[in-house]
Design an enzyme around this catalytic site. Structure first.
Site, PDB file in Angstrom:
ATOM      1  N   SER A 136      -5.849   9.159 -24.934  1.00 48.86           N
ATOM      2  CA  SER A 136      -5.737   7.724 -25.152  1.00 48.86           C
ATOM      3  C   SER A 136      -6.976   7.029 -25.382  1.00 48.86           C
ATOM      4  O   SER A 136      -7.993   7.566 -24.762  1.00 48.86           O
ATOM      5  CB  SER A 136      -4.673   7.061 -23.796  1.00 48.86           C
ATOM      6  OG  SER A 136      -4.681   5.547 -23.979  1.00 48.86           O
ATOM      7  N   TYR A 183      -3.960   5.325 -14.685  1.00 46.94           N
ATOM      8  CA  TYR A 183      -3.640   5.838 -16.069  1.00 46.94           C
ATOM      9  C   TYR A 183      -5.124   6.289 -16.658  1.00 46.94           C
ATOM     10  O   TYR A 183      -5.320   7.413 -17.261  1.00 46.94           O
ATOM     11  CB  TYR A 183      -3.195   5.043 -16.885  1.00 46.94           C
ATOM     12  CG  TYR A 183      -2.720   5.582 -18.290  1.00 46.94           C
ATOM     13  CD1 TYR A 183      -1.844   6.627 -18.372  1.00 46.94           C
ATOM     14  CD2 TYR A 183      -3.119   4.840 -19.485  1.00 46.94           C
ATOM     15  CE1 TYR A 183      -1.566   7.079 -19.662  1.00 46.94           C
ATOM     16  CE2 TYR A 183      -2.613   5.348 -20.770  1.00 46.94           C
ATOM     17  CZ  TYR A 183      -1.695   6.358 -20.780  1.00 46.94           C
ATOM     18  OH  TYR A 183      -1.457   6.857 -22.070  1.00 46.94           O
TER      19      TYR A 183
END
Length: 266
Positions: A150, A163
């Site tokens: 990501s 995250y």
């Protein structure tokens, strides 16, 4: 050799020619779209996820092989590996797409259970699947591992620490794997998407708050879709094997950076 390489580049969707892929996170979003894309060019695809009903539907639509598996359980991963190798004798690509985020708490309010879940799915799950298949990937001679990370693996942001940490870890693991496996001719690829319109991802992160999830995409005329990212993933595994896309970031044009999103006025 020159002729074959040129042919592969000229074909926008080179055929998988019956190659075998294992795709995690296949019950929704990018994983589901990747299964569809690889099947469209002839790959034999084992679709992994926990939700068996969704996998069965995907299998009926695409001809993929439904493989209900919890990647947080090494025994289930090993059993799936044994099934794949007994049925196919080899595996050409493993695409670790399963992942997710939980919560937007700042570190002061961080919940252990949210961080534990994110590390189990994004980091340990990727480790378990890769480790299980790695001997077969080496034996194949021209195999590929693709890890979906990501933009969060490159830039931290407030409320994203858990995250960020998980995706940074997955990215570091990918880089180490590339160094370790180059001598075995295992190609290791990282694809890092920005904003992708995957509503389930946002709903999970925001605790099922539909209104908050909708705001993630509000005003962005063309966020990426799962199919967009799947096309990139397929490109990476269908290139001639000597060509390695080490790291590829992919964002909608409206997302100039993780902190700059162009949104239309409502």
């Amino acid at each position: 050799m020159t002729h074959n390489t040129q042919t592969a580049y000229n074909n926008p969707k080179p055929l998988g020619n019956g190659k075998v892929a294992v795709v995690t996170g296949a019950s929704t979003g990018i994983g589901e779209a990747t299964v569809e894309r690889l099947r469209s060019s002839g790959w034999t695809v084992y679709a992994l996820a926990r939700r068996a009903d969704r996998l069965e539907d995907l299998a009926q639509r695409t001809g993929a092989i439904a493989a209900p598996t919890d990647i947080t359980d090494q025994a289930q991963v090993d059993a799936l590996r044994d099934t794949v190798l007994s049925e196919q004798k080899t595996v050409d690509a493993v695409l670790n797409i399963s992942g997710g985020a939980r919560g937007t708490d700042k570190i002061l309010d961080a919940k252990d259970e949210d961080w534990d879940w994110m590390f189990q799915v994004n980091v340990m799950g990727t480790l378990r699947v890769t480790r299980a298949f790695l001997p077969a990937l080496r034996e194949n001679g021209e195999a590929t591992v693709v890890n979906l990370t990501s933009l969060a693996a490159f830039r931290a942001y407030e409320g994203g620490a858990g995250y960020n940490a998980a995706k940074y870890a997955e990215r570091s693991m990918t880089e180490a794997l590339r160094l370790e496996e180059a001598e075995h001719n295992v190609r290791v690829v990282e694809v890092a998407p920005g904003l992708v319109h995957t509503p389930e991802f946002s709903l999970m992160r925001l605790g099922g708050d539909q209104e908050a999830a909708d705001k993630v995409y509000a005003g962005v005329e063309k966020p990426l879709t799962g199919a967009d990212v799947a096309e990139v993933l397929a490109f990476a595994v269908e290139l001639p094997h000597h060509v390695n896309i080490d790291t590829l970031t992919v964002k909608p044009v409206a997302q100039a950076a993780i902190h700059k999103m162009i949104r239309t006025q409502s």
